[in-house]
Design a protein around this motif. Sequence first.
Motif, PDB file in Angstrom:
ATOM      1  N   ARG A 219     -14.697 102.311 -43.063  1.00 61.03           N
ATOM      2  CA  ARG A 219     -14.535 100.881 -42.763  1.00 61.03           C
ATOM      3  C   ARG A 219     -15.811 100.330 -42.119  1.00 61.03           C
ATOM      4  O   ARG A 219     -16.317  99.274 -42.471  1.00 61.03           O
ATOM      5  CB  ARG A 219     -13.331 100.686 -41.835  1.00 61.03           C
TER       6      ARG A 219
ATOM      7  N   GLN B 164     -18.667 100.066 -44.576  1.00 63.93           N
ATOM      8  CA  GLN B 164     -18.486  98.888 -45.421  1.00 63.93           C
ATOM      9  C   GLN B 164     -18.988  97.627 -44.695  1.00 63.93           C
ATOM     10  O   GLN B 164     -19.671  96.795 -45.276  1.00 63.93           O
ATOM     11  CB  GLN B 164     -16.994  98.754 -45.716  1.00 63.93           C
ATOM     12  N   GLU B 165     -18.659  97.519 -43.417  1.00 61.93           N
ATOM     13  CA  GLU B 165     -19.110  96.367 -42.630  1.00 61.93           C
ATOM     14  C   GLU B 165     -20.631  96.352 -42.509  1.00 61.93           C
ATOM     15  O   GLU B 165     -21.257  95.302 -42.618  1.00 61.93           O
ATOM     16  CB  GLU B 165     -18.480  96.386 -41.236  1.00 61.93           C
TER      17      GLU B 165
END
Length: 169
Positions: free
Chosen positions: A93, A96-97
């Motif tokens: 996550r 991805q950011e």
Amino acid sequence: MTKTKKPEFRPDEFVVYPAHGVGKIVSIEEQEIAGFKLELFVIHFEKDKMTLRVPTHKATEVGMRQLSTPDIVNKALDTLKGKARVKRAMWSRRAQEYEQKINSGDLLSIAEVVRDLHRTDDQREQSYSERQLYEAALERLTREVAAVSGADEAQAQKTVDSVLTSRAA
């Protein structure tokens, strides 16, 4: 309906294209595509040995922008001095950011990625994917710092490194 003024990009000017970083407009050319005449910016990315053609009417829509002001560059360098903010989310996550921030083309977001992923010698090792993201962000930041300051990339790299090491001290 008010027309938004599109920024004027000119040949021989450095621009930032979100997905590729700093490039130089080499020319503006007209091409016929599927029976339509299109005016295109021809942008060359020296480091990647790549040329990109962007329709002039889509330039701002895709996020192409002029180089940051020296003021923004200073803010980005100040961002590097801050304490790393690492969320407790899973790596996938966070990765991805970070990727989104790098590809946003926004210098301050890119500086945040560099700050958050920077490691000093006495900190734990980076994983391969962390290293890849860090280097991509660092390269984007360094190229824009170089283009804005008119220095070469090696000089810009020294500037960025000195800010990062001063933070660690």
